[in-house]
Design an enzyme around this catalytic site. Structure first.
Site, PDB file in Angstrom:
ATOM      1  N   GLU A  34     -57.508 -31.440  38.818  1.00 33.63           N
ATOM      2  CA  GLU A  34     -59.057 -31.315  39.297  1.00 33.63           C
ATOM      3  C   GLU A  34     -59.997 -30.205  40.191  1.00 33.63           C
ATOM      4  OE1 GLU A  34     -59.736 -34.849  41.346  1.00 33.63           O
ATOM      5  OE2 GLU A  34     -58.554 -36.107  39.489  1.00 33.63           O
TER       6      GLU A  34
ATOM      7  N   ASP B 296     -65.465 -38.788  50.357  1.00 29.15           N
ATOM      8  CA  ASP B 296     -64.269 -38.353  51.042  1.00 29.15           C
ATOM      9  C   ASP B 296     -64.044 -38.761  52.508  1.00 29.15           C
ATOM     10  OD1 ASP B 296     -63.512 -36.524  48.312  1.00 29.15           O
ATOM     11  OD2 ASP B 296     -65.112 -35.424  49.072  1.00 29.15           O
TER      12      ASP B 296
END
Lengths: 264, 413
Positions: free
Chosen positions: A49, A60
């Site tokens: 990815e 995140d």
């Protein structure tokens, strides 16, 4: 070009889970990311990815925030992300882009899907695109022939799992815990249950991510999931390395450890 | 059970029921709004939406909210005629809605009390919030202290510095203040950090969102709790002048004080609605927060709206002398009001805002928040356009005590 379908078929034939590695484009540099991802593939990652660096990565944790910040400071643009995908796809891994929705929205859904397919990308993971808002992206992806991966979470109800998996092609991304990205001491206890709840709805493989960072954890997850997703742990190796050479050696070592884990 | 005489709000006032301006359909305002968040948060957002749907038609909840507004927040707030200030506005009549007189000194208390009650209904024991100027953080810490909730406030490190007094207030009120050091270290990064906390602690925690932005159901909930401002002001202006005002002026950052005063007037077609964004050092410098006037449509913090962004969708950092307006996004209902033409949005520079700040202090003995000073500066311009017969209602959304550090530097006091 290696598709997700062929990756999971091969892994199943070998009676193991697939190993999915994440790295943002532009980190530590644009070419450095291509080199690191290629090293990860050579050492055993089946799928890569490539993260599209975004200014407001609200899903995140600190490690990926740090890497993405550096990538943006490096001036990483979407053209660089596409170039990274192209470089990594050459290594033989099925290569996806993981991105928040706004960069695609701004770039244009059809244009993004087309450019990604042309670069050899096989699909996207869009963590903040809910099924309710995903119509145009699913259409654009279908016409470009790329997969759309969405996330389910431990908090997801049966109804939401059904709605989300319905939108997934390629695989379903099961978030192992409630929280942001980042390696942790242990993989969430909810992960196995979530995979079990997702299976009956999913026509495609179910992969588990968030919090996986060691070979032992990869083995634990591989026992019940079709794929194991690792991101922050790779980035941590690159952040901690004194130079690029050492960084490459460290990610290669981690990929090998994880690849051994998914084969236990 | 019925609402007794002397209360501030009725269920209809509270929800805006039957208002044509209420276009919220699963959080959609035309093409704007919606939900762009990690799937992990969807159940929590659904839970908040469902509980709020029950609460807003529950007379017991409305009465409790009403009681707090009257006996704790200090409502109703008055309206004040400011003729000496208005001399600089071509003689138009200017009326201030005095949200600066509420407990904690800004309109934010209205939304916070409503959502704190909602938090208790949700059975949660912890609230988190983002704050820019610190007013929403102070208000949240206040409500948390009042209701015995654990409270964590995320605030950009830059904002912590320019609003040190509010940081101290929050701490005194028992909140933990977490300085956010990533990104631009301002409101947008505080929101990112609060979302990260929420996704991690969602079982125990309500995200007490501070403005009419964010994913559904926040824009509608925050608007409904802020709506009391316009509901009161509409009655008060009618009583004082015998007619509706010609125009409403409000500052727009995220947009909660503006939607709060505008919403009750949306159906009054003769009433112009004007929002004033932070023009910072000027549009041409690129250092501004002109989201509606110079931004483009995109997705930020869970909602489709106008955003300051570059050609690839990266958020551009905003600038304003006022922390509360220093935000590169805006509530989706404002985006819709702009595109539908019902409201008009303009920029006010730092310098124009500071002039209005000083002018109100000297002519009327009222020190406004720098945020509110953008609306005051807008009213001065608008008055000159509309002429001496016009009546302009300005939302004085907060008081300026918190801004004295900035004022001391700016004016060399």
């Amino acid at each position: 070009m290696t598709t997700l379908a062929t990756v999971f078929e091969k892994a199943r034939a070998e009676n193991r889970a697939a190993l999915v590695g994440y790295l943002p484009a532009g980190f530590p540099t644009i070419d450095g990311a291509i080199a690191a991802a290629t090293a990860m593939v050579e050492a055993g990652c089946d799928v890569i990815e490539i993260g599209l660096p975004y200014s407001d990565p609200l899903m995140d944790g600190p490690t990926i925030q740090d890497a993405v910040h550096r990538a943006l400071e490096n001036g990483t643009r979407i053209a660089d992300v596409m170039r990274t995908v192209e470089g990594v796809a050459k290594s033989g891994a099925a290569t996806l882009v993981m991105t928040y929705w706004n960069p695609i929205d701004r770039y244009g859904a059809d244009r993004f899907a087309r450019d990604l397919a042309n670069a050899g990308g096989v699909g996207t993971i869009t963590p903040d695109l809910t099924p309710e808002e995903a119509g145009p992206w699913r259409e654009a992806s279908a016409s470009a022939g790329i997969d759309t991966v969405f996330l389910v979470a431990p908090s997801s109800t049966e109804e939401r799992i059904a709605i989300v998996t319905e939108c997934c092609t390629g695989f379903v991304y099961a978030a192992s815990l409630m929280g942001v990205t980042g390696a942790r001491e242990s993989v969430g206890a909810a992960a196995a249950g979530l995979v079990e709840r997702t299976r009956p709805h999913a026509k495609v493989p179910v992969c588990v991510g968030l919090g996986v960072g060691t070979g032992a954890q990869a083995a634990e997850v591989a026992a019940y999931a079709d794929g194991v997703i690792v991101g922050s742990a790779f980035i941590r190796r690159l952040l901690d390395a004194p130079n690029e050479q050492e960084g490459l050696r460290a990610v290669r070592e981690l990929a090998a450890e994880l690849a051994e884990g998914v084969r236990r | 059970m019925s609402i007794s005489e002397g209360t501030l709000i009725t269920p209809a006032d509270f929800t805006g029921a039957g208002s044509a301006g209420d276009v919220s359909e699963r959080g959609k305002f035309g093409v704007f709004g919606g939900r762009f968040v990690p799937e992990a948060l969807i159940p929590a957002l659904d839970e908040v939406a469902a509980e709020y749907e029950k609460a807003r038609t529950d007379l017991a909840f409305i009465r409790e909210f009403d009681h707090l507004l009257r006996t704790y927040a200090g409502r109703p707030t008055t309206i004040t005629d400011v003729p000496r200030f208005a001399e600089q506005a071509g003689g138009a009549r200017i009326l201030l809605k005095r949200e600066d007189l509420t407990h904690t000194g800004a309109h934010k208390i209205n939304n916070v009390l409503g959502q704190a009650l909602l938090t208790k209904r949700l059975g949660k024991s912890r609230v988190i919030a983002e704050t820019g100027a610190g007013q929403h953080g102070v208000a949240t810490a206040t409500a948390a202290a009042l209701m015995g909730l654990e409270c964590v406030i995320y605030m950009g490190a830059v904002d912590c510095e320019r609003q040190a007094l509010n940081v101290a207030r929050m701490k005194l009120l028992g909140a933990r203040v977490v300085p956010v050091t990533n990104g631009s270290q301002t409101l947008k990064d505080a929101i990112n950090e609060a979302f990260r906390d929420w996704v991690t602690n969602v079982d125990s925690t309500h995200y007490l969102f501070g403005t009419v932005a964010g994913p559904y159901p926040f824009p509608g909930i925050v608007r409904d709790f802020a709506r009391i401002i316009g509901v009161e002001a509409r009655r008060q202006v009618l009583e004082l002048t015998g007619k509706l005002p010609d125009a409403i002026c409000a500052a727009v950052g995220g947009g909660s004080n503006a939607i709060g005063i505008m919403h009750a007037f949306i159906e009054d077609e003769g009433v112009q609605l004007h929002g004033y964004e932070a023009g910072g050092r000027g549009l041409e410098t690129g250092e501004h927060a002109l989201t509606l006037t110079a931004g483009s449509i995109g997705v930020l913090h869970g909602s489709r709206t106008y955003v300051l962004q570059d050609d690839e969708g990266q958020t551009i950092e905003s600038h304003s002398i006022s922390a509360g307006l220093d935000y590169p996004g805006v509530g989706p209902e404002h985006a819709w009001l702009k595109d539908s033409g019902r409201a008009t949005y303009h920029g006010i520079t730092d310098a124009e805002a500071m002039d209005a700040f000083a002018l109100l202090a000297r002519t009327e003995g009222i020190i406004p928040a720098i945020e509110s000073s953008h609306a005051l500066a807008g009213a001065l311009k608008l008055g000159r356009d509309l002429g001496p017969d016009a009546t302009i209602l300005v939302n004085l959304s907060g008081r300026g005590d918190k801004d004295m550090g900035t004022a001391m530097k700016y004016f060399n006091l």
